[in-house]
Enzyme design. Structure first.
Site, mmCIF file in Angstrom:
data_model
loop_
_atom_site.group_PDB
_atom_site.id
_atom_site.type_symbol
_atom_site.label_atom_id
_atom_site.label_comp_id
_atom_site.label_asym_id
_atom_site.label_seq_id
_atom_site.Cartn_x
_atom_site.Cartn_y
_atom_site.Cartn_z
ATOM 1 N N ASP A 146 -60.000 -60.227 -28.056
ATOM 2 C CA ASP A 146 -59.546 -59.669 -28.956
ATOM 3 C C ASP A 146 -59.030 -57.976 -29.029
ATOM 4 O OD1 ASP A 146 -58.312 -61.327 -29.888
ATOM 5 O OD2 ASP A 146 -60.096 -62.192 -31.206
ATOM 6 N N ALA A 153 -68.135 -64.338 -16.557
ATOM 7 C CA ALA A 153 -68.064 -65.492 -16.663
ATOM 8 C C ALA A 153 -67.873 -65.621 -18.324
ATOM 9 C CB ALA A 153 -69.881 -66.115 -17.081
ATOM 10 N N PRO A 177 -70.953 -59.860 -17.169
ATOM 11 C CA PRO A 177 -72.475 -60.500 -16.000
ATOM 12 C C PRO A 177 -72.510 -60.307 -14.643
ATOM 13 C CG PRO A 177 -71.650 -61.457 -17.509
ATOM 14 C CD PRO A 177 -70.512 -60.328 -17.691
ATOM 15 N N ASN A 178 -73.854 -60.446 -14.510
ATOM 16 C CA ASN A 178 -74.615 -61.262 -12.927
ATOM 17 C C ASN A 178 -73.511 -60.378 -12.089
ATOM 18 O OD1 ASN A 178 -75.705 -62.448 -14.398
ATOM 19 N ND2 ASN A 178 -74.361 -63.889 -14.554
ATOM 20 N N HIS A 188 -60.989 -60.628 -10.357
ATOM 21 C CA HIS A 188 -61.678 -61.921 -9.918
ATOM 22 C C HIS A 188 -61.960 -62.208 -8.426
ATOM 23 C CE1 HIS A 188 -62.026 -63.671 -14.134
ATOM 24 N NE2 HIS A 188 -60.608 -63.525 -13.572
ATOM 25 N N ARG A 201 -61.484 -73.182 -8.166
ATOM 26 C CA ARG A 201 -63.421 -73.441 -8.289
ATOM 27 C C ARG A 201 -62.860 -74.608 -9.168
ATOM 28 N NH1 ARG A 201 -66.666 -68.584 -8.313
ATOM 29 N NH2 ARG A 201 -67.785 -70.146 -8.999
ATOM 30 N N SER A 252 -63.908 -64.566 -6.827
ATOM 31 C CA SER A 252 -63.647 -65.330 -5.826
ATOM 32 C C SER A 252 -62.394 -66.319 -6.155
ATOM 33 C CB SER A 252 -64.330 -66.199 -6.401
ATOM 34 O OG SER A 252 -64.401 -66.991 -7.543
ATOM 35 N N ARG A 285 -76.282 -62.690 -5.149
ATOM 36 C CA ARG A 285 -75.757 -64.145 -5.699
ATOM 37 C C ARG A 285 -74.756 -64.858 -4.456
ATOM 38 N NH1 ARG A 285 -71.446 -63.405 -10.426
ATOM 39 N NH2 ARG A 285 -71.928 -65.786 -11.028
ATOM 40 N N GLU A 314 -56.765 -57.700 -14.524
ATOM 41 C CA GLU A 314 -57.640 -59.402 -14.240
ATOM 42 C C GLU A 314 -58.205 -59.355 -13.035
ATOM 43 O OE1 GLU A 314 -57.144 -63.091 -15.431
ATOM 44 O OE2 GLU A 314 -58.857 -63.810 -15.967
ATOM 45 N N TYR A 359 -69.354 -65.160 -3.065
ATOM 46 C CA TYR A 359 -68.788 -63.040 -4.001
ATOM 47 C C TYR A 359 -69.579 -63.031 -2.410
ATOM 48 C CZ TYR A 359 -68.967 -65.911 -8.564
ATOM 49 O OH TYR A 359 -68.863 -66.221 -9.299
ATOM 50 N N ASN A 391 -63.107 -57.675 -14.829
ATOM 51 C CA ASN A 391 -63.676 -58.888 -14.643
ATOM 52 C C ASN A 391 -64.548 -58.930 -15.419
ATOM 53 O OD1 ASN A 391 -65.080 -60.961 -12.860
ATOM 54 N ND2 ASN A 391 -65.064 -60.027 -11.059
ATOM 55 N N HIS A 431 -63.884 -67.522 -19.589
ATOM 56 C CA HIS A 431 -63.836 -68.467 -19.948
ATOM 57 C C HIS A 431 -64.703 -68.573 -20.828
ATOM 58 C CE1 HIS A 431 -63.308 -67.952 -15.378
ATOM 59 N NE2 HIS A 431 -64.669 -68.276 -15.217
ATOM 60 N N ARG A 448 -63.585 -72.857 -15.006
ATOM 61 C CA ARG A 448 -62.756 -71.678 -14.809
ATOM 62 C C ARG A 448 -61.586 -71.883 -14.356
ATOM 63 N NH1 ARG A 448 -67.725 -69.051 -12.518
ATOM 64 N NH2 ARG A 448 -69.014 -71.585 -11.683
HETATM 65 C C1 DQA Z 1 -65.905 -64.440 -11.310
HETATM 66 C C2 DQA Z 1 -65.529 -65.618 -11.203
HETATM 67 C C3 DQA Z 1 -66.752 -66.307 -12.484
HETATM 68 O O1 DQA Z 1 -66.058 -67.586 -12.968
HETATM 69 C C4 DQA Z 1 -68.058 -66.139 -11.895
HETATM 70 O O2 DQA Z 1 -68.196 -66.680 -13.642
HETATM 71 C C5 DQA Z 1 -68.252 -64.625 -12.120
HETATM 72 C C6 DQA Z 1 -67.456 -64.130 -11.164
HETATM 73 C C7 DQA Z 1 -65.299 -63.414 -9.939
HETATM 74 O O3 DQA Z 1 -65.396 -61.793 -9.307
HETATM 75 O O4 DQA Z 1 -65.138 -64.168 -9.213
HETATM 76 O O5 DQA Z 1 -69.120 -64.497 -12.677
HETATM 77 O O6 DQA Z 1 -65.245 -63.712 -11.818
#
Ligand code: DQA
Length: 144
Positions: free
Chosen positions: A86, A76, A9-10, A99, A106, A101, A17, A97, A22, A73, A79, A110
């Site tokens: 699963d 959110a 998401p996002n 990220h 942070r 950031s 954002r 995985e 980011y 990735n 976490h 997180r």
């Molecule tokens: C993120 C880090 C997450 O904590 C956050 O909720 C994101 C982006 C990252 O790519 O740094 O949406 O996964």
């Protein structure tokens, strides 16, 4: 070799954002970085983004028998989501995985990653390059 890249998401809001965290490059820029890296490595890549947890679970399940590796990735959901953890465990497809950031520097909430428990490695804090690093990690893993 077929690799599925999943973004949570996002991440479709990249460029808009929180640019201080980011960066100012867009989601489209990210897809270009990933596609270029895949082409350069002779890898087939599909890039997927969704804001809904269940749809991400469905996508992971549908990867069974179709993809050799997953770069994820979960944003959110990293976490919070036992369901995504699963799903990765259910399909047993090697996953890395990512990220953008440096989540370790942070907020406290997180610091937890459920998804990490089903991943062979994590790259955090390298911006978009982290996706390329994750792809390379998967390629090395899958060749050995
Ligand atoms: C993120 C880090 C997450 O904590 C956050 O909720 C994101 C982006 C990252 O790519 O740094 O949406 O996964």
């Amino acid at each position: 070799m077929k690799i599925l890249v999943i973004n949570g998401p996002n991440l479709n809001m990249l460029g808009i954002r929180e640019p201080g965290i980011y960066g100012s490059e867009t989601y489209e820029d990210l897809t270009r970085v990933i596609t270029d890296a895949a082409v350069g490595r002779g890898v087939d890549v599909e890039i997927f983004q969704h804001n809904h947890e269940g749809v991400i679970v469905d996508k992971i399940q549908s990867a069974l028998g179709k993809f050799d590796g997953i770069v994820i990735n979960p944003a959110a959901y990293t976490h919070t989501s036992v369901a995504i953890l699963d799903a990765l465990k259910a399909v047993s497809i090697p996953a890395v995985e990512v990220h953008i950031s440096d989540v370790s520097a942070r907020e406290e909430f997180r610091q937890i990653s459920y998804v990490r428990l089903a991943c062979i490695d994590t790259f955090a804090g390298f911006g978009f390059d982290g996706y390329v690093m994750a792809m390379d990690r998967l390629i090395t893993h899958l060749k050995n």
